[in-house]
Design a protein around this motif. Structure first.
Motif, mmCIF file in Angstrom:
data_model
loop_
_atom_site.group_PDB
_atom_site.id
_atom_site.type_symbol
_atom_site.label_atom_id
_atom_site.label_comp_id
_atom_site.label_asym_id
_atom_site.label_seq_id
_atom_site.Cartn_x
_atom_site.Cartn_y
_atom_site.Cartn_z
ATOM 1 N N SER A 136 0.802 -1.216 0.000
ATOM 2 C CA SER A 136 0.000 0.000 0.000
ATOM 3 C C SER A 136 0.840 1.272 0.000
ATOM 4 O O SER A 136 1.883 1.357 0.641
ATOM 5 C CB SER A 136 -0.907 -0.011 1.221
ATOM 6 O OG SER A 136 -1.296 1.284 1.547
ATOM 7 N N GLU A 150 0.213 3.769 1.486
ATOM 8 C CA GLU A 150 0.215 4.358 2.824
ATOM 9 C C GLU A 150 1.554 4.164 3.523
ATOM 10 O O GLU A 150 1.895 4.914 4.428
ATOM 11 C CB GLU A 150 -0.887 3.750 3.681
ATOM 12 C CG GLU A 150 -2.280 3.976 3.150
ATOM 13 C CD GLU A 150 -2.675 5.441 3.185
ATOM 14 O OE1 GLU A 150 -2.181 6.162 4.063
ATOM 15 O OE2 GLU A 150 -3.453 5.845 2.305
ATOM 16 N N LEU A 151 2.308 3.150 3.090
ATOM 17 C CA LEU A 151 3.626 2.950 3.681
ATOM 18 C C LEU A 151 4.457 4.217 3.520
ATOM 19 O O LEU A 151 5.240 4.580 4.398
ATOM 20 C CB LEU A 151 4.339 1.767 3.006
ATOM 21 C CG LEU A 151 5.716 1.451 3.587
ATOM 22 C CD1 LEU A 151 5.576 0.866 4.974
ATOM 23 C CD2 LEU A 151 6.507 0.530 2.701
ATOM 24 N N THR A 209 3.382 7.287 3.487
ATOM 25 C CA THR A 209 2.981 8.242 4.525
ATOM 26 C C THR A 209 3.694 7.932 5.834
ATOM 27 O O THR A 209 4.179 8.840 6.519
ATOM 28 C CB THR A 209 1.459 8.183 4.740
ATOM 29 O OG1 THR A 209 0.826 8.206 3.471
ATOM 30 C CG2 THR A 209 0.977 9.348 5.559
ATOM 31 N N VAL A 210 3.754 6.631 6.164
ATOM 32 C CA VAL A 210 4.438 6.241 7.401
ATOM 33 C C VAL A 210 5.908 6.647 7.335
ATOM 34 O O VAL A 210 6.447 7.240 8.270
ATOM 35 C CB VAL A 210 4.310 4.721 7.629
ATOM 36 C CG1 VAL A 210 5.043 4.310 8.888
ATOM 37 C CG2 VAL A 210 2.859 4.320 7.721
ATOM 38 N N ALA A 227 6.318 10.407 7.718
ATOM 39 C CA ALA A 227 6.117 10.862 9.094
ATOM 40 C C ALA A 227 7.291 10.458 9.973
ATOM 41 O O ALA A 227 7.790 11.246 10.779
ATOM 42 C CB ALA A 227 4.814 10.298 9.645
ATOM 43 N N LEU A 266 -0.225 12.172 11.033
ATOM 44 C CA LEU A 266 0.095 11.580 9.727
ATOM 45 C C LEU A 266 0.587 10.153 9.902
ATOM 46 O O LEU A 266 0.266 9.269 9.111
ATOM 47 C CB LEU A 266 1.155 12.427 9.018
ATOM 48 C CG LEU A 266 0.638 13.716 8.415
ATOM 49 C CD1 LEU A 266 1.772 14.524 7.833
ATOM 50 C CD2 LEU A 266 -0.388 13.426 7.339
ATOM 51 N N PHE A 267 1.381 9.935 10.956
ATOM 52 C CA PHE A 267 1.889 8.590 11.227
ATOM 53 C C PHE A 267 0.733 7.619 11.452
ATOM 54 O O PHE A 267 0.677 6.537 10.864
ATOM 55 C CB PHE A 267 2.811 8.632 12.449
ATOM 56 C CG PHE A 267 3.284 7.286 12.907
ATOM 57 C CD1 PHE A 267 4.234 6.591 12.188
ATOM 58 C CD2 PHE A 267 2.756 6.726 14.050
ATOM 59 C CE1 PHE A 267 4.660 5.349 12.608
ATOM 60 C CE2 PHE A 267 3.177 5.483 14.474
ATOM 61 C CZ PHE A 267 4.127 4.795 13.748
ATOM 62 N N LEU A 309 -2.368 7.998 10.548
ATOM 63 C CA LEU A 309 -3.117 7.869 9.294
ATOM 64 C C LEU A 309 -2.431 6.869 8.376
ATOM 65 O O LEU A 309 -3.070 5.985 7.795
ATOM 66 C CB LEU A 309 -3.197 9.243 8.621
ATOM 67 C CG LEU A 309 -3.923 9.320 7.292
ATOM 68 C CD1 LEU A 309 -5.388 9.017 7.490
ATOM 69 C CD2 LEU A 309 -3.764 10.700 6.682
ATOM 70 N N GLY A 310 -1.087 6.984 8.279
ATOM 71 C CA GLY A 310 -0.343 6.104 7.394
ATOM 72 C C GLY A 310 -0.371 4.668 7.876
ATOM 73 O O GLY A 310 -0.677 3.758 7.110
ATOM 74 N N ILE A 311 -0.118 4.470 9.173
ATOM 75 C CA ILE A 311 0.054 3.091 9.631
ATOM 76 C C ILE A 311 -1.292 2.359 9.663
ATOM 77 O O ILE A 311 -1.368 1.185 9.283
ATOM 78 C CB ILE A 311 0.785 3.049 10.990
ATOM 79 C CG1 ILE A 311 1.421 1.691 11.184
ATOM 80 C CG2 ILE A 311 -0.123 3.363 12.152
ATOM 81 C CD1 ILE A 311 2.565 1.728 12.136
ATOM 82 N N GLY A 327 -3.832 3.109 7.714
ATOM 83 C CA GLY A 327 -4.205 2.926 6.313
ATOM 84 C C GLY A 327 -3.426 1.779 5.687
ATOM 85 O O GLY A 327 -3.978 0.968 4.943
ATOM 86 N N PHE A 328 -2.141 1.696 6.037
ATOM 87 C CA PHE A 328 -1.287 0.634 5.492
ATOM 88 C C PHE A 328 -1.774 -0.739 5.942
ATOM 89 O O PHE A 328 -1.994 -1.634 5.129
ATOM 90 C CB PHE A 328 0.150 0.876 5.966
ATOM 91 C CG PHE A 328 1.117 -0.198 5.574
ATOM 92 C CD1 PHE A 328 1.544 -0.310 4.265
ATOM 93 C CD2 PHE A 328 1.604 -1.081 6.517
ATOM 94 C CE1 PHE A 328 2.440 -1.295 3.903
ATOM 95 C CE2 PHE A 328 2.496 -2.068 6.162
ATOM 96 C CZ PHE A 328 2.918 -2.181 4.850
ATOM 97 N N LEU A 329 -1.971 -0.878 7.259
ATOM 98 C CA LEU A 329 -2.405 -2.180 7.764
ATOM 99 C C LEU A 329 -3.821 -2.507 7.296
ATOM 100 O O LEU A 329 -4.149 -3.673 7.064
ATOM 101 C CB LEU A 329 -2.317 -2.210 9.297
ATOM 102 C CG LEU A 329 -0.890 -2.138 9.827
ATOM 103 C CD1 LEU A 329 -0.869 -2.057 11.331
ATOM 104 C CD2 LEU A 329 -0.087 -3.343 9.357
ATOM 105 N N GLU A 343 -5.079 -1.706 4.360
ATOM 106 C CA GLU A 343 -5.014 -2.205 2.980
ATOM 107 C C GLU A 343 -4.319 -3.555 2.894
ATOM 108 O O GLU A 343 -4.603 -4.346 2.003
ATOM 109 C CB GLU A 343 -4.296 -1.182 2.089
ATOM 110 C CG GLU A 343 -5.168 0.019 1.827
ATOM 111 C CD GLU A 343 -4.646 0.893 0.708
ATOM 112 O OE1 GLU A 343 -3.525 0.632 0.221
ATOM 113 O OE2 GLU A 343 -5.358 1.839 0.335
#
Lengths: 419, 425
Positions: A376, A378-379, A381-382, A385, B216-217, B219-221, B223-225, B227
Motif C-alpha cells: 500500500s 500508505e507505507l 505516509t508512514v 512521518a 500523519l503517522f 493515518l499512514g500506519i 491505512g497501510f495495515l 489495505e
C-alpha cells in the motif's frame, strides 16, 4: 546536549590525526547531514518491519523459524528488497527502461518517466513547504498551508475556466488568483494574531477545515460544477491556463521551474531583503525587535500574507499543472506534507526544495510499489512521518547510533512556545 | 481590588480606569440583537406558513409540539432581539451568561421553525444523534484537557482516534469481544500518547509539530495495515461486534431523556461520568492541584517538589486512554468496521471543543454537545433537502472556535505553560 558540546577535545591530539580519520570522525557526529541520512535509514528499517509483519505469506514462514530460519529470512529479504527496489525504480530510474531505450525497444519517455513523476509530486510541495518555512523563520507556525492551498486551488481553478484570455496571460492571471486566494486565507490568522493575539496554530487549523468545506460546497454550485457530470467535480480549466508540460506520458510541467525560481526568491527575501531581516528578528525575539523599532504586528500580518500566498500558489500549480479540475480531494495532502517538507528542510529555502524532491520521490516510488507488488501507498505516509519524527528529535537519533556531538551543532530542537 | 487594604471604596473608583461603553456585555448584546434581527426578518420571511411539528416519537406520528413555521421563526427571532436589548442596556450583568445562552437558543429555535415548516423533526432522534456525534468529541476533548492542563499540547487527538478505532476493529474481530476491542482501542490511543509524551517531554520537540506528525503517522500506519490486512480479508480482521445498548429499567422509560441517556451504550455513560469526575479531580484532589500547577507554572511546582515531567507523562498517557476509548466509538458503535481515515477530522473538532470549552471539562462537554448538534442538524437538513448547505453548518465549530480565540466574545486563555517543555535549569 550542551554539556556534551562543552566537553573539551584534547587540543594537541588534533594535529596528529590524518585528514581521513578527521573526516570520518566528523561524519559520524550529529551534524545535519548524518542525522538526516540516519533518519531516512531508520524510517526505512521500520518500514521494512511493517512490510514483513503485514505479509501473511512471509509471516507463516516465521512460524517454523527455529527449525529453518533461512526460509523466513530469505522470504523477508526478497519482499523487502523488491519493495525498496520498486521505490527506487519508480522514483529515480529503472535500469530496464534505460536498457530498452538504448536497444531501441523502448522510448525515452519511459526511461525518464520516474524522474518526471518525482518532480510532478514534488512541485506543489515546494510551495507549501516554503510557506511553512518562511513563517517558521518569523516565529509563526503556519499549519494553515492546507487551507491556503485549497483556496489557491479554488481561485486558480475558477480563474482557469471562467475567464477567456490569450495563452500565457491566462496562465499568469490564474496563478496570481491562486496566490491571492492563499494570501487572503493567510491574512485572516495573521491579522487575528497581530490584533488580538489569537494563536495562529489554532486559527489556521480551524481555517483548514473551513476551506475544505467551502471547496466541497463550491464545486456543487452552478457555473463551477461540470454539468456533464453527476459527481462532485468542476469544469476543466482551459488549455490556455494550463502549465506547459513535457509530451504526454511524462507529466512534469513548468511548475517545477517556477518552484525553483520561487525558492530563489524566498531565499533572497529571507536572507537579503529588509523584510527578511525584520521577520528573522521578530522570529528570534519579538520584544527585542519591537524595541528596535520594528512593528511586530505588521510583520506577523505581512508574513502570514506571504506564507499564504506561497501555499495558494502551490494549490494553483497543482490545479493548473496536474489536476485540471477541482474535486474534493484536489489539494490532496499537499498542505500537511508541506509542513513535513519544511521541517525536513530545516526551514531553509533550498533545504525545503531538496526535501520536497525527496518526498516527491517517495510518493512516485510508492506508486510503483503499490502497482507492482501490492504494498500500500500508505507505507510512504508512514515513512514520511517517521523521517520527520527522527529529524525533529535529533537527540533520539544521536542516542540510537551513539553519535558524537557535532562541533558546529546547529541541530537544536525547536522549542515550543505553546498556544 | 484588594491590593490596597486601607483604601476606601471612593478612592478605588477614582483610581480605576473607566470601563469603555462597549464592554463585553454590550458587545454580546449587540451580537444577540443582530442575530435576532436576522432571525426575525430573514428566517421569518423565508419560512413557509405551514405547521412545523417537533415529534416525540421517531416518526411523524404521535405526540408532537406543533407551531406555525413562519410565526415561530418571527416570534423566536423577536425573543432573541429582546434578550439582546436587555443585555445592551447593561443592567443585567448578573444574568449575562443565562441571557446569552437563551439568546442563542432562541436563534436556533427560529432557524428550526423556518427549516421544519411543513415537515417534522423527531426530537428524540435529534437528541440521540447529537449525543452520538458528540460522544467522540467529548472523549477527545477530555483527553486534551488532561494533557493540556498539565502543559502538553495535544494536537494528536485525531491520531489517537484513528489508532483507537483501528485497534478496536482488529482486536475486537480477532477476539470476537467488544470489551477486548475497547481495551485495545485504549491501548492504541496510549501508543500515540506515549510517542507524543516521549518526544515532547523527553526530547523537547515542538509539541504541535509532534502532534501533526503523529496524526500523519497514525493515518499512514492504520491505512497501510488496513489495505494489507483488512481489505483482502475483512471477515477475519474487520468485523468487530457492535457495542450493546443497555437500558436501565425505570429510568429508560422517561420520555425524551430516557431513550437518549438511559438506553445507551457504555461509552455514553463513560463520557458523561468522566466529565464531572475530571472536573472534581482537577479542582479538589492533590493530583488536580499539581496538574494545574504544572500547567501554569512548572518551575514553581518543581520548587515545592512536584515531579513535573512525571506528572506530564501520567496525564498525557491518561489522555491517551480516554482518546483511544473515543476512537473505539467509530468502529464499535458507529459503523461497525474500520475504514481508511474514517475519523475524517473529528479529532480536530474535539480540539476545537477543548479550546471553545476553555480547557475545562464542563466547557468541553458543552462545546462538544453543541458541535454534535450542529453536525446532526447538518445531516438532518441534508436529508430533508433544505436550501441551507450542510457544509456551512459543518463549518460552525471551526468558525465558533476562531471567534472564541480571537476574543471577539470574551477571550479564552490556555494554561500558561501549555506547550512549553520543562527543562530543569
Amino acid at each position: 546536549m550542551t554539556t556534551e558540546t562543552a566537553a573539551k577535545p584534547a587540543p594537541p591530539k588534533h594535529k596528529e590525526e590524518s585528514f581521513l580519520s578527521l573526516f570520518l570522525k566528523n561524519l559520524w557526529s550529529a551534524n545535519t547531514f548524518t542525522v538526516t541520512a540516519l533518519s531516512i535509514f531508520l524510517a526505512l528499517v521500520i518500514g521494512a518491519v511493517l512490510i514483513v509483519i503485514s505479509d501473511s505469506a512471509v509471516l507463516s514462514k516465521f512460524s517454523y523459524f527455529t527449525s529453518r530460519p533461512s526460509d523466513a529470512l530469505n522470504a523477508s529479504w526478497d519482499l523487502i528488497s523488491a519493495a525498496y527496489a520498486d521505490l527506487f525504480k519508480g522514483a529515480i530510474f529503472d535500469p530496464a527502461a534505460f536498457q530498452a531505450w538504448f536497444d531501441g525497444t523502448g522510448t525515452w519517455q519511459a526511461a525518464f518517466g520516474p524522474i518526471s513523476e518525482t518532480l510532478t509530486y514534488a512541485t506543489p510541495l515546494v510551495f507549501t513547504g516554503l510557506s511553512v518555512a518562511i513563517a517558521f523563520r518569523g516565529g509563526l507556525f503556519n499549519i494553515g498551508g492546507q487551507g491556503q492551498a485549497v483556496i489557491g486551488c479554488v481561485l486558480g481553478g475558477v480563474a482557469g475556466f471562467a475567464f477567456s484570455l490569450p495563452p500565457g496571460i491566462h496562465l499568469i492571471v490564474a496563478l496570481l488568483f491562486g496566490a491571492i486566494g492563499g494570501a487572503l486565507w493567510g491574512f485572516v490568522p495573521g491579522l487575528l494574531k497581530a490584533r488580538t493575539g489569537a494563536h495562529e496554530v489554532i486559527t489556521t487549523i480551524m481555517l483548514n477545515y473551513t476551506a475544505a468545506l467551502l471547496l466541497s460546497w463550491l464545486i456543487e454550485q452552478k457555473g463551477i460544477h461540470d454539468p456533464a457530470r453527476s459527481d462532485a467535480i468542476s469544469k476543466a480549466i482551459h488549455s490556455s491556463a494550463e502549465l506547459p508540460a513535457l509530451p504526454s506520458p511524462l507529466r512534469v510541467h513548468l511548475g517545477i521551474v517556477l518552484a525553483v525560481l520561487v525558492t530563489a526568491g524566498v531565499a533572497w527575501l529571507i536572507n537579503r531583503s529588509s523584510f527578511g531581516f525584520e521577520l528573522r528578528a521578530v522570529g528570534v525575539n519579538p520584544p527585542a525587535a519591537k524595541t528596535a523599532g520594528m512593528s511586530v504586528a505588521k510583520t506577523y500580518t505581512l508574513l502570514m500574507v506571504v506564507a499564504g500566498g506561497l501555499a495558494g500558489l502551490g494549490g494553483a500549480v497543482q490545479v493548473l499543472g496536474t489536476a485540471d479540475k477541482l474535486t474534493d480531494q484536489v489539494a490532496g495532502n499537499i498542505g500537511f506534507d508541506g509542513l513535513l517538507v519544511a521541517l525536513l528542510g530545516r526551514n531553509k529555502p533550498w533545504g525545503t526544495l531538496l526535501a520536497a524532491i525527496l518526498y516527491g520521490a517517495l510518493r512516485a516510488g510508492g506508486n510503483l510499489m503499490q502497482v507492482d507488488i501490492g504494498i500500500s501507498l500508505e507505507l510512504v505516509t508512514v515513512l514520511q512521518a517517521l523521517i520527520v519524527i527522527f529529524i525533529a528529535a535529533p537527540a533520539l537519533v544521536k542516542a540510537i547510533f551513539h553519535l558524537r556531538a557535532a562541533r558546529s551543532a546547529r541541530l537544536g530542537t525547536s522549542l515550543a512556545k505553546g498556544w | 481590588m484588594s491590593r490596597v487594604s486601607t483604601a476606601t471604596v471612593e478612592e478605588l473608583t477614582v483610581v480605576d480606569a473607566p470601563e469603555p461603553f462597549w464592554n463585553r456585555e454590550r458587545r454580546l448584546g449587540a451580537g444577540i440583537t443582530v442575530i435576532g434581527l436576522i432571525a426575525t426578518f430573514v428566517f421569518g420571511s423565508l419560512a413557509e406558513s405551514k405547521t412545523a411539528r417537533f415529534t416525540l416519537s421517531p416518526d411523524a406520528s404521535g405526540a408532537a409540539i406543533s407551531i406555525n413555521g413562519q410565526v415561530g421563526a418571527i416570534v423566536f427571532g423577536l425573543i432573541a432581539v429582546a434578550l439582546g436589548v436587555v443585555m445592551l442596556t447593561g443592567k443585567a450583568r448578573r444574568w449575562q451568561t443565562l441571557l446569552l445562552s437563551l439568546g442563542i437558543l432562541a436563534f436556533v429555535l427560529s432557524f428550526l421553525c423556518w427549516q421544519v415548516a411543513g415537515k417534522f423533526l423527531p426530537l428524540v432522534d435529534t437528541l440521540d444523534g447529537s449525543l452520538e456525534y458528540a460522544l467522540p468529541l467529548i472523549l477527545g476533548a477530555l483527553a486534551g484537557v488532561l494533557g493540556e492542563r498539565s502543559g502538553v499540547v495535544n494536537v494528536a487527538i485525531e491520531g489517537q482516534f484513528l489508532m483507537g478505532a483501528f485497534g478496536a476493529a482488529l482486536v475486537g474481530t480477532l477476539a470476537t469481544s467488544v470489551w477486548a476491542g475497547l481495551i485495545s482501542a485504549m491501548v492504541g490511543g496510549v501508543i500515540i500518547a506515549a510517542m507524543l509524551a516521549v518526544l515532547a517531554i523527553r526530547f523537547l520537540v515542538d509539541q504541535v509539530v509532534v502532534g501533526i506528525v503523529l496524526n500523519l503517522f497514525a493515518l499512514g500506519i492504520t491505512g497501510f495495515l488496513y489495505e494489507r490486512l483488512m481489505q483482502p480479508n475483512a471477515l477475519k480482521y474487520n468485523q468487530p461486534p457492535k457495542m450493546p445498548e443497555w437500558k436501565i429499567p425505570g429510568l429508560g422509560d422517561i420520555p425524551v431523556i430516557g431513550p437518549v441517556l438511559f438506553h445507551a451504550n457504555l461509552l455514553v455513560w463513560l463520557a458523561l461520568i468522566l466529565v464531572p469526575v475530571i472536573h472534581f479531580a482537577l479542582k479538589n484532589t492533590r493530583w488536580g492541584l499539581r496538574t494545574r500547577a504544572v500547567g501554569e507554572h512548572p518551575t514553581a511546582a518543581d520548587t515545592v517538589g512536584v515531579r513535573v515531567r512525571g506528572l506530564r507523562y501520567l496525564n498525557v498517557l491518561l489522555g491517551g486512554l480516554v482518546a483511544g476509548a473515543g476512537g473505539a466509538f467509530f468502529t464499535l458503535v458507529s459503523t461497525g468496521a474500520f475504514n481508511k481515515n474514517m475519523t475524517n477530522g473529528a479529532g480536530f473538532i474535539a480540539l476545537a471543543a477543548l479550546i471553545f470549552g476553555r480547557w475545562t471539562p464542563f466547557g468541553a462537554l458543552g462545546a462538544a454537545l453543541f458541535f454534535g448538534f450542529t453536525q446532526k442538524l447538518a445531516y438532518f437538513l441534508g436529508v430533508a433537502g433544505s436550501p441551507v448547505p450542510n457544509q456551512f453548518l459543518n463549518m460552525l465549530p471551526y468558525i465558533a472556535t476562531i471567534i472564541a480565540v480571537a476574543g471577539l466574545v470574551g477571550r479564552v486563555r490556555a494554561p500558561a505553560a501549555d506547550g512549553v517543555p520543562y527543562v530543569k535549569s
